[in-house]
Design an enzyme around this catalytic site. Structure first.
Site, mmCIF file in Angstrom:
data_model
loop_
_atom_site.group_PDB
_atom_site.id
_atom_site.type_symbol
_atom_site.label_atom_id
_atom_site.label_comp_id
_atom_site.label_asym_id
_atom_site.label_seq_id
_atom_site.Cartn_x
_atom_site.Cartn_y
_atom_site.Cartn_z
ATOM 1 N N LYS A 35 0.842 -1.207 0.000
ATOM 2 C CA LYS A 35 0.000 0.000 0.000
ATOM 3 C C LYS A 35 0.874 1.253 0.000
ATOM 4 O O LYS A 35 2.092 1.166 0.241
ATOM 5 C CB LYS A 35 -0.933 -0.030 1.210
ATOM 6 C CG LYS A 35 -0.191 -0.077 2.536
ATOM 7 C CD LYS A 35 -1.124 -0.417 3.699
ATOM 8 C CE LYS A 35 -0.334 -0.507 4.985
ATOM 9 N NZ LYS A 35 -1.138 -0.900 6.126
ATOM 10 N N ARG A 129 -10.859 -0.874 15.098
ATOM 11 C CA ARG A 129 -10.775 -0.072 13.887
ATOM 12 C C ARG A 129 -11.690 -0.696 12.840
ATOM 13 O O ARG A 129 -12.748 -0.190 12.566
ATOM 14 C CB ARG A 129 -9.308 0.000 13.419
ATOM 15 C CG ARG A 129 -9.032 1.147 12.494
ATOM 16 C CD ARG A 129 -7.553 1.292 12.190
ATOM 17 N NE ARG A 129 -6.997 0.118 11.509
ATOM 18 C CZ ARG A 129 -5.732 0.014 11.109
ATOM 19 N NH1 ARG A 129 -4.886 1.016 11.320
ATOM 20 N NH2 ARG A 129 -5.300 -1.074 10.502
ATOM 21 N N TYR A 256 13.639 31.019 6.969
ATOM 22 C CA TYR A 256 12.386 31.706 7.319
ATOM 23 C C TYR A 256 12.224 31.829 8.823
ATOM 24 O O TYR A 256 12.481 30.875 9.568
ATOM 25 C CB TYR A 256 11.179 30.933 6.783
ATOM 26 C CG TYR A 256 11.016 31.017 5.280
ATOM 27 C CD1 TYR A 256 10.768 32.220 4.657
ATOM 28 C CD2 TYR A 256 11.093 29.869 4.501
ATOM 29 C CE1 TYR A 256 10.606 32.295 3.271
ATOM 30 C CE2 TYR A 256 10.928 29.920 3.125
ATOM 31 C CZ TYR A 256 10.687 31.145 2.520
ATOM 32 O OH TYR A 256 10.528 31.205 1.169
ATOM 33 N N MET A 304 10.276 25.007 1.233
ATOM 34 C CA MET A 304 9.587 24.114 0.305
ATOM 35 C C MET A 304 10.581 23.285 -0.517
ATOM 36 O O MET A 304 10.377 22.091 -0.736
ATOM 37 C CB MET A 304 8.676 24.925 -0.617
ATOM 38 C CG MET A 304 7.760 24.063 -1.463
ATOM 39 S SD MET A 304 6.806 25.021 -2.637
ATOM 40 C CE MET A 304 5.654 25.860 -1.563
HETATM 41 C C1 LIG Z 1 -0.270 -1.963 6.729
HETATM 42 C C2 LIG Z 1 -0.814 -3.239 7.183
HETATM 43 C C3 LIG Z 1 0.032 -4.324 7.429
HETATM 44 C C4 LIG Z 1 1.536 -4.220 7.371
HETATM 45 O O1 LIG Z 1 1.990 -3.646 8.560
HETATM 46 P P1 LIG Z 1 3.545 -3.419 8.838
HETATM 47 O O2 LIG Z 1 3.590 -2.896 10.215
HETATM 48 O O3 LIG Z 1 4.002 -2.405 7.839
HETATM 49 O O4 LIG Z 1 4.206 -4.728 8.652
HETATM 50 C C5 LIG Z 1 -0.549 -5.533 7.776
HETATM 51 N N1 LIG Z 1 -1.891 -5.654 7.891
HETATM 52 C C6 LIG Z 1 -2.732 -4.627 7.669
HETATM 53 C C7 LIG Z 1 -4.197 -4.831 7.829
HETATM 54 C C8 LIG Z 1 -2.227 -3.392 7.328
HETATM 55 O O5 LIG Z 1 -3.067 -2.357 7.125
#
Ligand SMILES: *Cc1c(COP(=O)(O)O)cnc(C)c1O
Length: 362
Positions: A35, A129, A256, A304
């Site tokens: 992801k 969650r 800045y 930036m």
């Molecule tokens: C992002 C994610 C992972 C991977 O987690 P890491 O800590 O990066 O290994 C595994 N399971 C779910 C559901 C996730 O959202």
């Protein structure tokens, strides 16, 4: 000429880390989590480097489309499932497996009339969650399997506290979450539970499959444990060049807001990396930057497109010197800690405008 900034992505490191996690997974199915553009490393690069993984896990159908275009033929899993009825057709045509975390998704599946969709039932074991409560899982299983064309593959859950840093008695320790998983009525169901931290630090977490993310990129899931200790290699190095040097007397300020004021005659290097590249503006004075084998402190607020560092004590630092913001020589977790975040956030936030340079050597 492109701007003198680049993110070096080390394909050898990605492969090495996959092998490390593969051996830690001890024969379980290994999902490589890709992801957020493979945690900033480029999805195409991950597809290449993780060829030996059993599947890719992501949250976006667009990623699945791109992975298929890159000829990824193995499994793909959507970690949050689909978001809308219109996703279901694409899911099927791309042969993407989906997490099911809510009843509304089951309703949409039933209405869609599918031929072959593989589902993974998400269980809320304490993170609160996503997912069904353990007591609901039986009913969810029955509902899903009553829909023609739907197959249930396993149950999945995610840990809130699998890093050693999260010590002490919390409402959702790995132990407590595991206990809740153990009470699932259909105890024989295959399970996929461990993320990087659980794979590395909680061998007691069983299951038939695991989901490795951050560790595949060579970043330790726990800021207090180094990549070296875990045998993994940072795959992303963010580097830029010194494009100007200012010699300033004591009392002059830099940047800045004149936040940093020289206490002595100082040599200040201007580096071609700013917050629009993904280097946080919230980095305080003194944050470490690596140059010519030494650590130089950040001086003044990050702009930036540029930032400044004090190279008074590093004579080897010159115009054109390569400066490392994080990576091989400077753990991203160490940099992240300076502005109160974790390495995950910095690597994921690498800006699109930063050119990627692939590195292949061992
Ligand atoms: C992002 C994610 C992972 C991977 O987690 P890491 O800590 O990066 O290994 C595994 N399971 C779910 C559901 C996730 O959202």
């Amino acid at each position: 000429m492109p701007r003198p900034i680049f993110a070096e992505i080390d394909l050898h490191a990605l492969r090495h880390n996959l092998n490390v996690m593969r051996s830690k997974a001890e024969g379980r199915t290994l999902w490589a989590v890709v992801k957020a553009n493979a945690y900033g490393h480029g999805l195409e690069n991950a597809v290449t480097a993780f060829a030996d993984a059993d599947g890719l896990a992501t949250i976006d159908l667009c990623d699945a489309e791109l992975a298929r275009r890159c000829r990824w033929q193995k499994r793909i899993l959507l970690l949050e499932g689909f978001f809308d009825a219109s996703d279901i057709e694409r899911l099927e045509s791309l042969k993407v497996e989906t997490v099911i975390h809510s009843f509304w998704q089951i309703d949409l599946l039933r209405k869609a009339g599918v031929k072959d969709v593989r589902c993974h039932i998400k269980v809320n074991s304490g993170m609160n969650r996503l997912g069904f409560l353990p007591v609901e899982v039986n009913a969810v299983y029955d509902e899903l399997t009553s829909i023609p064309g739907v197959r249930v593959m396993d149950v999945v859950t995610h840990f809130a506290n699998a890093e050693p840093t999260y010590f002490g008695d919390r409402p959702a320790t790995v132990e407590k979450q595991l206990a809740r998983m153990g009470r699932l009525a259909r105890g024989g169901a295959a399970a996929c539970m461990a993320n990087s931290a659980a794979i590395l630090f909680h061998p007691e977490v069983g299951g038939e499959a695991v989901r490795a993310g951050v560790a595949l990129y060579g970043v330790s899931p726990d800021s207090h444990i180094s990549s070296e200790e875990l045998g993994i290699i940072p795959a992303m190095t963010l580097a830029a060049k010194i494009i100007a040097i200012q010699e300033i007397p004591a009392g002059e300020a830099v940047g800045y807001g004149s936040r940093w004021i020289a206490k002595r005659h100082s040599r200040i290097a201007v580096v071609a990396c700013g917050y629009a590249d993904g280097y946080p503006r919230s980095m305080p004075d003194g944050s470490p930057v690596w140059v010519e084998g030494q650590i130089a402190p950040l001086t003044g607020s990050v702009s930036m497109d540029m930032l400044e560092i004090d190279i008074t004590d590093i004579p080897a630092a010159q115009l054109g010197s390569r400066v490392e913001l994080w990576g091989r020589h400077l753990p991203v977790n160490r940099v992240a800690a300076c502005c109160g975040t974790i390495g995950y956030e910095l690597i994921c936030a690498l800006a699109r405008r930063v050119p990627i340079v692939l590195r292949e050597d061992a």
